[in-house]
Design a protein around this motif. Sequence first.
Motif, PDB file in Angstrom:
ATOM      1  N   GLY A   1      -7.302  -0.204   5.184  1.00 50.52           N
ATOM      2  CA  GLY A   1      -7.567   0.109   3.785  1.00 50.52           C
ATOM      3  C   GLY A   1      -8.678   1.123   3.578  1.00 50.52           C
TER       4      GLY A   1
ATOM      5  N   PRO B   1      -5.667   4.971   0.987  1.00 54.61           N
ATOM      6  CA  PRO B   1      -4.699   3.935   0.613  1.00 54.61           C
ATOM      7  C   PRO B   1      -4.861   3.539  -0.852  1.00 54.61           C
ATOM      8  CG  PRO B   1      -5.966   3.297   2.549  1.00 54.61           C
ATOM      9  CD  PRO B   1      -6.615   4.501   1.973  1.00 54.61           C
TER      10      PRO B   1
ATOM     11  N   PRO C   1       1.278   4.703   6.715  1.00 54.84           N
ATOM     12  CA  PRO C   1       0.216   5.555   7.275  1.00 54.84           C
ATOM     13  C   PRO C   1       0.761   6.590   8.241  1.00 54.84           C
ATOM     14  CG  PRO C   1      -0.066   3.270   7.983  1.00 54.84           C
ATOM     15  CD  PRO C   1       1.077   3.303   7.033  1.00 54.84           C
TER      16      PRO C   1
ATOM     17  N   ARG D   1       0.838  -1.195   0.000  1.00 53.64           N
ATOM     18  CA  ARG D   1       0.000   0.000   0.000  1.00 53.64           C
ATOM     19  C   ARG D   1       0.873   1.245   0.000  1.00 53.64           C
ATOM     20  NH1 ARG D   1      -4.194  -2.098   4.095  1.00 53.64           N
ATOM     21  NH2 ARG D   1      -5.785  -2.869   2.696  1.00 53.64           N
TER      22      ARG D   1
ATOM     23  N   LEU E   1      -6.508   3.563   8.422  1.00 49.89           N
ATOM     24  CA  LEU E   1      -5.751   3.508   7.171  1.00 49.89           C
ATOM     25  C   LEU E   1      -5.154   2.120   6.943  1.00 49.89           C
ATOM     26  CD1 LEU E   1      -3.923   6.949   7.270  1.00 49.89           C
ATOM     27  CD2 LEU E   1      -5.640   6.218   5.612  1.00 49.89           C
TER      28      LEU E   1
ATOM     29  N   TYR F   1       0.033   5.592   0.332  1.00 47.91           N
ATOM     30  CA  TYR F   1      -1.021   6.446   0.873  1.00 47.91           C
ATOM     31  C   TYR F   1      -0.951   7.803   0.177  1.00 47.91           C
ATOM     32  CZ  TYR F   1      -1.200   2.729   4.207  1.00 47.91           C
ATOM     33  OH  TYR F   1      -1.315   1.488   4.771  1.00 47.91           O
TER      34      TYR F   1
END
Length: 158
Positions: A106, A127, A40, A9, A103, A11
């Motif tokens: 997701g 995300p 995050p 992921r 976060l 952000y």
Amino acid sequence: MNRLPEPRRAYHCDVIAEGAVYGTGEPAVYVLATTSELSPRRALLWICGQARRIADRLDPDPRSSPWARPVTGTDYGNRSDGPTGLRAWADDIGGHRAVRDQLKTGAPVSFTVDDGVNGTFRLAIWPMTVRPDPAPEIRADRPLRVRAYTDIPHPERY
């Protein structure tokens, strides 16, 4: 056989201002800042820094500004105070834990503060799934081929 790497992921963060254009009254949307972060925590640190930056530009913080003294006893009525809301959100450590947890699952996070005079400010993090390119397949039964491009001719070809 190689598998595809696990998706990661990233952000994406946006800071957006919405308000009326001076003189015309037409609504307008302004992207003030945007970035992408890999965690995050870093996304939240960046967005909190942007919230403090905007708040200080709109109304300097009397606690940290050497030239702005605190104004006490002034009643502003029901007018919302955007800089105070931005600073309060940026300094809310307990709320940041909940935002990081959200976060990590997701889910996107958005915070909007209304400043009666200057419009609204929206801080958003969402995300994004990032899948890296697959690594080339390497097998023991085949020699590894390396391609190099150069202007120098290969000695075996001539």
